[in-house]
Design a protein around this motif. Structure first.
Motif, PDB file in Angstrom:
ATOM      1  N   VAL A 114       0.875  -1.174   0.000  1.00  0.00           N
ATOM      2  CA  VAL A 114       0.000   0.000   0.000  1.00  0.00           C
ATOM      3  C   VAL A 114       0.915   1.227   0.000  1.00  0.00           C
ATOM      4  N   HIS A 115       0.934   1.990  -1.083  1.00  0.00           N
ATOM      5  CA  HIS A 115       1.939   3.037  -1.221  1.00  0.00           C
ATOM      6  C   HIS A 115       1.416   4.458  -1.327  1.00  0.00           C
ATOM      7  N   THR A 116       0.218   4.652  -1.821  1.00  0.00           N
ATOM      8  CA  THR A 116      -0.237   6.024  -2.076  1.00  0.00           C
ATOM      9  C   THR A 116      -0.947   6.615  -0.872  1.00  0.00           C
ATOM     10  N   THR A 117      -0.934   7.933  -0.792  1.00  0.00           N
ATOM     11  CA  THR A 117      -1.623   8.594   0.319  1.00  0.00           C
ATOM     12  C   THR A 117      -3.117   8.292   0.278  1.00  0.00           C
ATOM     13  N   ALA A 118      -3.686   8.185  -0.909  1.00  0.00           N
ATOM     14  CA  ALA A 118      -5.117   7.863  -1.019  1.00  0.00           C
ATOM     15  C   ALA A 118      -5.408   6.499  -0.396  1.00  0.00           C
ATOM     16  N   GLU A 119      -4.546   5.510  -0.662  1.00  0.00           N
ATOM     17  CA  GLU A 119      -4.725   4.180  -0.078  1.00  0.00           C
ATOM     18  C   GLU A 119      -4.492   4.210   1.430  1.00  0.00           C
ATOM     19  N   LEU A 120      -3.473   4.940   1.845  1.00  0.00           N
ATOM     20  CA  LEU A 120      -3.128   4.995   3.266  1.00  0.00           C
ATOM     21  C   LEU A 120      -4.208   5.696   4.079  1.00  0.00           C
ATOM     22  N   LEU A 121      -4.899   6.656   3.485  1.00  0.00           N
ATOM     23  CA  LEU A 121      -5.977   7.357   4.188  1.00  0.00           C
ATOM     24  C   LEU A 121      -7.143   6.435   4.525  1.00  0.00           C
ATOM     25  N   GLN A 122      -7.231   5.298   3.865  1.00  0.00           N
ATOM     26  CA  GLN A 122      -8.309   4.346   4.126  1.00  0.00           C
ATOM     27  C   GLN A 122      -8.064   3.518   5.399  1.00  0.00           C
ATOM     28  N   LEU A 123      -6.861   3.595   5.955  1.00  0.00           N
ATOM     29  CA  LEU A 123      -6.528   2.807   7.141  1.00  0.00           C
ATOM     30  C   LEU A 123      -7.309   3.308   8.355  1.00  0.00           C
ATOM     31  N   LEU A 145      11.055   5.540   5.717  1.00  0.00           N
ATOM     32  CA  LEU A 145      10.338   5.627   4.448  1.00  0.00           C
ATOM     33  C   LEU A 145      11.027   6.622   3.543  1.00  0.00           C
ATOM     34  N   VAL A 146      10.801   6.471   2.250  1.00  0.00           N
ATOM     35  CA  VAL A 146      11.205   7.470   1.260  1.00  0.00           C
ATOM     36  C   VAL A 146       9.982   7.751   0.392  1.00  0.00           C
ATOM     37  N   SER A 147       9.996   8.914  -0.233  1.00  0.00           N
ATOM     38  CA  SER A 147       8.915   9.290  -1.137  1.00  0.00           C
ATOM     39  C   SER A 147       9.532   9.648  -2.483  1.00  0.00           C
ATOM     40  N   PRO A 148       9.655   8.659  -3.378  1.00  0.00           N
ATOM     41  CA  PRO A 148      10.305   8.915  -4.663  1.00  0.00           C
ATOM     42  C   PRO A 148       9.495   9.837  -5.580  1.00  0.00           C
ATOM     43  N   ARG A 149       8.201   9.944  -5.292  1.00  0.00           N
ATOM     44  CA  ARG A 149       7.363  10.894  -6.038  1.00  0.00           C
ATOM     45  C   ARG A 149       6.212  11.323  -5.130  1.00  0.00           C
ATOM     46  N   ARG A 150       5.613  12.410  -5.472  1.00  0.00           N
ATOM     47  CA  ARG A 150       4.561  12.992  -4.642  1.00  0.00           C
ATOM     48  C   ARG A 150       3.424  11.984  -4.395  1.00  0.00           C
ATOM     49  N   GLY A 151       3.078  11.843  -3.115  1.00  0.00           N
ATOM     50  CA  GLY A 151       1.956  10.996  -2.745  1.00  0.00           C
ATOM     51  C   GLY A 151       2.238   9.510  -2.775  1.00  0.00           C
TER      52      GLY A 151
END
Length: 172
Positions: A114-123, A145-151
Motif C-alpha cells: 500500500v503506497h499512495t496517500t489515497a490508499e493509506l488514508l483508508q486505514l 520511508l522514502v517518497s520517490p514521487r509525490r503521494g
C-alpha cells in the motif's frame, strides 16, 4: 607541518588502513550461510554457530525477503565491542519514529504494497489526512520511508530487514 608530525599522521593512517583491511577480510566473500543437512533439524542454533565460527564477537541481522517490489537480500553486522562503545542516544530519533501504533501500521501497510496517500488514508488508525502526513513525515525524517514521487511512499530496501528485525524483537 614538520616532518615528525607528518610521519606520525602517515603512521596513524597506515595503522587505520591495516585495521580496516583486517576487519574487512573477516567479512569479505562469505559463502552463503545455509544449514547443512545434518544441521537443519539437529542444530536449532545453526546461524549463531556459523556466525561464531566466521566472526566471533559479531552481532548480525540478515534476511532474504520477498516484497511486492521484488526480493531483498540484506545483511549487516558489527562487533559487540564497537556497539557498546558508541553513544546509543544517537539512535533515539530513529527508534522514536517507530514508537507510535499508527506509524508502525503505516510501515507495515507500505511494506505489504500500500503506497499512495489515497490508499493509506483508508486505514483505520488515521482520523485525518493531517495525521497521515504528520506520521509519514516522522517516518521519512528518520529514514524508515522514502517518497520517490509525490503521494507515494516506500520502505527503502536497506531498511526492510531492519524494520522486520525490530518488529520481531518487539514480539519476542
Amino acid at each position: 607541518m614538520d616532518a615528525d608530525a607528518q610521519g606520525a599522521i602517515e603512521q596513524r593512517l597506515a595503522d587505520l588502513e591495516a585495521e580496516v583491511a583486517r576487519l574487512s577480510a573477516r567479512f569479505e566473500e562469505p559463502a552463503p550461510i545455509e544449514p547443512a543437512a545434518e544441521q537443519s533439524s539437529e542444530d536449532p542454533l545453526w546461524f549463531v554457530n556459523e556466525l561464531g565460527r566466521r566472526a566471533p564477537g559479531a552481532v548480525m541481522m540478515a534476511g532474504a525477503v520477498e516484497t511486492p517490489e521484488g526480493p531483498i537480500r540484506w545483511q549487516y553486522g558489527l562487533y559487540a565491542e564497537k556497539i557498546l562503545s558508541e553513544d546509543w542516544s544517537e539512535h533515539a530519533r530513529s527508534l522514536e519514529a517507530l514508537g507510535h501504533p499508527a506509524r508502525l501500521e503505516l510501515a507495515r501497510q507500505i511494506m505489504r504494497g500500500v503506497h499512495t496517500t489515497a490508499e493509506l488514508l483508508q486505514l483505520e488508525h488515521l482520523a485525518s489526512s493531517g495525521q497521515l502526513y504528520h506520521h509519514l513525515r516522522q517516518l521519512v525524517s528518520a529514514g524508515w520511508l522514502v517518497s520517490p514521487r509525490r503521494g507515494y511512499y516506500e520502505v527503502p530496501g536497506a531498511r526492510v530487514v531492519p524494520l522486520l528485525v525490530l518488529t520481531m524483537i518487539a514480539s519476542s
